[in-house]
Design a protein around this motif. Structure first.
Motif, PDB file in Angstrom:
ATOM      1  N   GLU A  20     -28.801  55.377   5.939  1.00 54.13           N
ATOM      2  CA  GLU A  20     -29.592  54.912   5.040  1.00 54.13           C
ATOM      3  C   GLU A  20     -29.265  54.926   3.805  1.00 54.13           C
ATOM      4  O   GLU A  20     -29.355  54.239   2.930  1.00 54.13           O
ATOM      5  CB  GLU A  20     -31.040  55.664   4.877  1.00 54.13           C
ATOM      6  CG  GLU A  20     -32.309  54.840   5.432  1.00 54.13           C
ATOM      7  CD  GLU A  20     -33.468  55.417   5.463  1.00 54.13           C
ATOM      8  OE1 GLU A  20     -34.001  55.612   4.413  1.00 54.13           O
ATOM      9  OE2 GLU A  20     -33.743  55.932   6.574  1.00 54.13           O
ATOM     10  N   SER A  21     -28.505  56.070   3.378  1.00 53.66           N
ATOM     11  CA  SER A  21     -28.022  56.177   1.989  1.00 53.66           C
ATOM     12  C   SER A  21     -26.493  56.577   1.790  1.00 53.66           C
ATOM     13  O   SER A  21     -25.858  56.309   0.796  1.00 53.66           O
ATOM     14  CB  SER A  21     -28.448  57.514   1.365  1.00 53.66           C
ATOM     15  OG  SER A  21     -28.527  58.973   2.525  1.00 53.66           O
ATOM     16  N   VAL A  22     -25.867  56.593   2.916  1.00 56.83           N
ATOM     17  CA  VAL A  22     -24.558  57.065   2.711  1.00 56.83           C
ATOM     18  C   VAL A  22     -23.586  55.652   2.199  1.00 56.83           C
ATOM     19  O   VAL A  22     -22.713  55.719   1.230  1.00 56.83           O
ATOM     20  CB  VAL A  22     -23.740  57.228   4.076  1.00 56.83           C
ATOM     21  CG1 VAL A  22     -23.581  56.189   4.956  1.00 56.83           C
ATOM     22  CG2 VAL A  22     -22.326  57.971   3.876  1.00 56.83           C
ATOM     23  N   GLY A  23     -24.039  54.559   2.420  1.00 56.43           N
ATOM     24  CA  GLY A  23     -23.473  53.063   2.088  1.00 56.43           C
ATOM     25  C   GLY A  23     -23.497  53.150   0.573  1.00 56.43           C
ATOM     26  O   GLY A  23     -22.420  53.004  -0.159  1.00 56.43           O
ATOM     27  N   ASN A  24     -24.571  53.279  -0.162  1.00 53.41           N
ATOM     28  CA  ASN A  24     -24.772  53.150  -1.492  1.00 53.41           C
ATOM     29  C   ASN A  24     -24.017  54.361  -2.155  1.00 53.41           C
ATOM     30  O   ASN A  24     -23.465  53.918  -3.329  1.00 53.41           O
ATOM     31  CB  ASN A  24     -26.344  53.216  -1.865  1.00 53.41           C
ATOM     32  CG  ASN A  24     -26.932  51.806  -1.531  1.00 53.41           C
ATOM     33  OD1 ASN A  24     -26.260  50.829  -1.887  1.00 53.41           O
ATOM     34  ND2 ASN A  24     -28.223  51.990  -1.345  1.00 53.41           N
ATOM     35  N   THR A  25     -24.242  55.451  -1.737  1.00 50.35           N
ATOM     36  CA  THR A  25     -23.326  56.678  -2.414  1.00 50.35           C
ATOM     37  C   THR A  25     -21.929  56.535  -2.176  1.00 50.35           C
ATOM     38  O   THR A  25     -21.257  56.594  -3.395  1.00 50.35           O
ATOM     39  CB  THR A  25     -23.787  57.892  -1.533  1.00 50.35           C
ATOM     40  OG1 THR A  25     -25.155  57.959  -1.156  1.00 50.35           O
ATOM     41  CG2 THR A  25     -23.179  59.227  -2.449  1.00 50.35           C
ATOM     42  N   ARG A  27     -20.409  53.566  -2.376  1.00 53.63           N
ATOM     43  CA  ARG A  27     -20.155  52.494  -3.227  1.00 53.63           C
ATOM     44  C   ARG A  27     -20.330  52.817  -4.697  1.00 53.63           C
ATOM     45  O   ARG A  27     -19.366  52.363  -5.542  1.00 53.63           O
ATOM     46  CB  ARG A  27     -21.047  51.042  -3.000  1.00 53.63           C
ATOM     47  CG  ARG A  27     -20.404  50.276  -1.929  1.00 53.63           C
ATOM     48  CD  ARG A  27     -21.308  49.100  -1.707  1.00 53.63           C
ATOM     49  NE  ARG A  27     -22.651  49.311  -1.132  1.00 53.63           N
ATOM     50  CZ  ARG A  27     -23.026  49.301  -0.256  1.00 53.63           C
ATOM     51  NH1 ARG A  27     -21.891  49.086   0.926  1.00 53.63           N
ATOM     52  NH2 ARG A  27     -23.935  49.666   0.252  1.00 53.63           N
ATOM     53  N   GLU A  28     -21.141  53.748  -4.936  1.00 56.29           N
ATOM     54  CA  GLU A  28     -21.408  54.283  -6.321  1.00 56.29           C
ATOM     55  C   GLU A  28     -19.959  55.116  -6.780  1.00 56.29           C
ATOM     56  O   GLU A  28     -19.628  55.009  -7.871  1.00 56.29           O
ATOM     57  CB  GLU A  28     -22.561  55.157  -6.312  1.00 56.29           C
ATOM     58  CG  GLU A  28     -23.528  54.688  -7.311  1.00 56.29           C
ATOM     59  CD  GLU A  28     -24.669  55.611  -7.412  1.00 56.29           C
ATOM     60  OE1 GLU A  28     -25.168  56.221  -8.333  1.00 56.29           O
ATOM     61  OE2 GLU A  28     -25.322  56.060  -6.157  1.00 56.29           O
ATOM     62  N   VAL A  29     -19.469  55.835  -5.804  1.00 56.72           N
ATOM     63  CA  VAL A  29     -18.370  56.678  -6.366  1.00 56.72           C
ATOM     64  C   VAL A  29     -17.322  56.049  -6.529  1.00 56.72           C
ATOM     65  O   VAL A  29     -16.616  56.238  -7.523  1.00 56.72           O
ATOM     66  CB  VAL A  29     -18.198  57.685  -5.145  1.00 56.72           C
ATOM     67  CG1 VAL A  29     -16.856  58.552  -5.320  1.00 56.72           C
ATOM     68  CG2 VAL A  29     -19.172  58.688  -4.873  1.00 56.72           C
ATOM     69  N   LEU A  30     -16.971  54.734  -5.603  1.00 51.77           N
ATOM     70  CA  LEU A  30     -15.960  53.976  -5.791  1.00 51.77           C
ATOM     71  C   LEU A  30     -16.085  53.280  -6.912  1.00 51.77           C
ATOM     72  O   LEU A  30     -14.971  52.666  -7.551  1.00 51.77           O
ATOM     73  CB  LEU A  30     -15.745  53.049  -4.563  1.00 51.77           C
ATOM     74  CG  LEU A  30     -15.361  53.882  -3.303  1.00 51.77           C
ATOM     75  CD1 LEU A  30     -15.156  52.998  -2.042  1.00 51.77           C
ATOM     76  CD2 LEU A  30     -13.998  54.880  -3.374  1.00 51.77           C
ATOM     77  N   SER A  31     -17.221  52.869  -7.453  1.00 52.28           N
ATOM     78  CA  SER A  31     -17.337  51.987  -8.552  1.00 52.28           C
ATOM     79  C   SER A  31     -17.252  52.838  -9.871  1.00 52.28           C
ATOM     80  O   SER A  31     -17.413  51.939 -10.928  1.00 52.28           O
ATOM     81  CB  SER A  31     -18.589  51.206  -8.497  1.00 52.28           C
ATOM     82  OG  SER A  31     -19.631  52.053  -8.620  1.00 52.28           O
ATOM     83  N   VAL A  32     -17.076  53.963  -9.937  1.00 49.86           N
ATOM     84  CA  VAL A  32     -16.860  54.633 -11.233  1.00 49.86           C
ATOM     85  C   VAL A  32     -15.654  54.205 -12.069  1.00 49.86           C
ATOM     86  O   VAL A  32     -15.614  54.762 -13.395  1.00 49.86           O
ATOM     87  CB  VAL A  32     -17.194  56.067 -11.165  1.00 49.86           C
ATOM     88  CG1 VAL A  32     -18.839  56.481 -10.957  1.00 49.86           C
ATOM     89  CG2 VAL A  32     -16.400  56.827 -10.335  1.00 49.86           C
ATOM     90  N   ASP A  92     -22.733  65.273  -1.793  1.00 51.02           N
ATOM     91  CA  ASP A  92     -23.568  64.896  -0.564  1.00 51.02           C
ATOM     92  C   ASP A  92     -23.846  63.386  -0.219  1.00 51.02           C
ATOM     93  O   ASP A  92     -23.719  62.566  -1.447  1.00 51.02           O
ATOM     94  CB  ASP A  92     -25.078  65.663  -0.975  1.00 51.02           C
ATOM     95  CG  ASP A  92     -25.259  67.119  -0.583  1.00 51.02           C
ATOM     96  OD1 ASP A  92     -24.192  67.426  -0.121  1.00 51.02           O
ATOM     97  OD2 ASP A  92     -26.304  67.505  -0.738  1.00 51.02           O
ATOM     98  N   ALA A  93     -23.882  62.968   0.776  1.00 51.88           N
ATOM     99  CA  ALA A  93     -24.069  61.633   1.331  1.00 51.88           C
ATOM    100  C   ALA A  93     -25.385  60.902   0.972  1.00 51.88           C
ATOM    101  O   ALA A  93     -25.647  59.869   0.818  1.00 51.88           O
ATOM    102  CB  ALA A  93     -23.981  61.487   2.694  1.00 51.88           C
ATOM    103  N   ASP A  94     -26.262  61.940   0.576  1.00 52.60           N
ATOM    104  CA  ASP A  94     -27.816  61.309   0.336  1.00 52.60           C
ATOM    105  C   ASP A  94     -28.024  60.948  -0.873  1.00 52.60           C
ATOM    106  O   ASP A  94     -29.157  60.552  -1.242  1.00 52.60           O
ATOM    107  CB  ASP A  94     -28.873  62.300   0.750  1.00 52.60           C
ATOM    108  CG  ASP A  94     -28.653  63.902  -0.094  1.00 52.60           C
ATOM    109  OD1 ASP A  94     -27.963  63.898  -0.948  1.00 52.60           O
ATOM    110  OD2 ASP A  94     -29.309  64.675   0.206  1.00 52.60           O
ATOM    111  N   GLY A  95     -26.915  61.181  -1.894  1.00 52.70           N
ATOM    112  CA  GLY A  95     -26.965  60.357  -3.376  1.00 52.70           C
ATOM    113  C   GLY A  95     -27.805  61.491  -4.293  1.00 52.70           C
ATOM    114  O   GLY A  95     -27.766  61.013  -5.314  1.00 52.70           O
ATOM    115  N   GLN A  96     -27.791  62.376  -3.867  1.00 50.56           N
ATOM    116  CA  GLN A  96     -28.455  63.564  -4.966  1.00 50.56           C
ATOM    117  C   GLN A  96     -27.388  64.033  -5.862  1.00 50.56           C
ATOM    118  O   GLN A  96     -27.894  64.501  -6.865  1.00 50.56           O
ATOM    119  CB  GLN A  96     -29.034  64.798  -4.218  1.00 50.56           C
ATOM    120  CG  GLN A  96     -30.140  64.448  -3.478  1.00 50.56           C
ATOM    121  CD  GLN A  96     -30.698  65.798  -2.700  1.00 50.56           C
ATOM    122  OE1 GLN A  96     -30.025  66.196  -1.992  1.00 50.56           O
ATOM    123  NE2 GLN A  96     -32.006  66.003  -2.909  1.00 50.56           N
TER     124      GLN A  96
END
Ligand SMILES: Nc1nc2c(ncn2[C@@H]2O[C@H](COP(=O)(O)OP(=O)(O)OP(=O)(O)O)[C@@H](O)[C@H]2O)c(=O)[nH]1
Ligand SMILES: [Mg+2]
Lengths: 250, 124
Positions: A20-25, A27-32, A92-96
């Motif tokens: 549920e959350s790993v995809g967004n997490t 993408r977010e890391v790669l987009s910084v 963490d993969a949950d985006g925390q």
């Protein structure tokens, strides 16, 4: 097989049923916009974690069965060492963990071998209560004394390591409960790794279910004391200096 | 003389261990222990008076108590040994799992490279 650019950073994400959350997490890391490679360690998930992570642009390490966070992280460290990464960070993969904090935590490595993104260091509003809180405070106190520096959050999963610490971890990184936090940290300190902390904010989970509940928190207190006692009596490792080891290998 | 039921029981145990060993169902290091236990029981069953003599020597009043304490210590030792062996095996399994995961990722990475750019030779 080695990476060509040793300034790159490997972001290791342990993930267990975190589709549920790993995809967004990821993408977010790669987009910084920094030189980060993401390695998702898919720990015997029964959902689509691996596929989602891959689509998002991460390298996926799939363990054949569940080993726990400690097992997943050691696999990640091994991968990092084989490919020649000089800096890694656990996220963490949950985006925390906020990916924008990654470079702040990495900056701690300039004067230490291990840098912890700490949640209680007067920043953000993450809080816990009851037995879990007492356990965390006790652990923080004992380990601070050991490391001779003020650490407020030793169970944080937001932790960066340099080549020296990676070598130490590969020698001792238990798969047991709290092995990925307390045990590995205590033995690393006793083996001569320097530790520092960087205050970070925690975000709420981006999806999925948390792995803790109130009953588990009570058990947590007892087990953490147990883990600490063992860690304090363990054998130290002799860490090979990666720079020297590299020269010797030529 | 001789306790026949006990004797046959011990004989059966020794027989089973032998057969398992022969069929390679049991590794030698574990078989040695059970053969030792089996033969010990065999001897005791054939000559129960041995137990009485030994009990008197070490100062245990009831010979059967001597037997119990020896059995308990032996079983405790066996349990501890098995836990230890299991920990070693778990550790080895973990290392293998890591290794397999890393190799798989690398192999997939290589075949993806080959598939993506079939025309251009990779310069590495
Ligand atoms: N590899 C692996 N990862 C795990 C396992 N259990 C949890 N994780 C991951 O570890 C990270 C942290 O897990 P959480 O359940 O969020 O634990 P937490 O952040 O300490 O607790 P919360 O405050 O409840 O979120 C997540 O990325 C999980 O996917 C496991 O058994 N194996
Ligand atoms: Mg979490």
């Amino acid at each position: 097989m080695k990476i060509l650019d040793s300034t790159r950073v490997l972001v290791i994400m342990p993930a267990w049923n975190e589709a549920e959350s790993v995809g967004n997490t990821v993408r977010e890391v790669l987009s910084v916009g920094r030189p980060y490679d993401v390695l998702v360690v898919n720990d015997g998930s029964t959902d689509a974690t691996a596929a989602v992570a891959k689509d998002a642009g991460a390298t996926v390490l799939t363990l054949p069965f569940n080993l726990g966070v400690g097992g997943a992280m050691r696999a990640g460290f091994k991968y990092a060492q084989r490919l020649g990464y000089q800096r890694v960070i656990q996220v963490d993969a949950d985006g925390q963990h906020d990916p924008r904090n990654i470079h702040e935590v990495l900056a701690g490595l300039e004067h230490a071998d291990i840098s912890i993104g700490a949640r209680f260091a007067d920043r953000g509003d993450y809080s816990v209560s009851g037995p879990r809180k007492w356990a965390m405070q006790l652990l923080a106190k004992v380990i601070s004394a050991l490391a001779k520096t003020r650490l407020t959050d030793v169970t944080s999963g937001f932790r960066a390591a340099n080549g020296r610490a990676i070598n130490q971890y590969l020698d001792h990184y238990p798969a047991e409960y709290l092995g990925d936090t307390i045990d590995s940290l205590v033995v690393a300190i006793r083996s001569g790794c320097r530790v520092t902390q960087v205050p970070v904010e925690m975000r709420p989970r981006q999806g999925g279910t948390p792995s803790h509940n109130p009953v588990k928190s009570a058990v947590y207190l007892g087990r953490s004391v147990f883990a600490l006692m063992f860690a304090l009596t363990r054998k130290r490792s002799t860490i090979s200096d990666p720079a020297l080891a590299a020269k010797g290998a030529v | 003389m001789g306790n026949w039921p006990a004797f046959f029981l011990a004989l059966a145990i020794v027989g089973v261990v032998f057969e398992m060993l022969r069929r390679k169902k049991l590794r030698e290091k574990y078989a040695a222990l059970w053969l030792f236990v089996g033969i010990g029981t065999l001897v005791l069953a054939a000559f129960p008076s041995l137990l009485t003599i030994v009990a008197e020597r070490v100062g245990v009043q009831l010979p059967s108590n001597l037997l119990f304490i020896i059995s308990i210590l032996l079983l405790l030792g066996v349990c501890l040994h098995l836990s230890w062996e299991l920990s070693v095996v778990e550790d080895e399994t973990r290392t293998l799992a890591e290794e397999v995961a890393i190799l798989r990722t690398m192999v997939e990475g290589m075949s993806a490279q080959d598939g993506d750019a079939p025309a251009t030779p990779t310069t590495k």
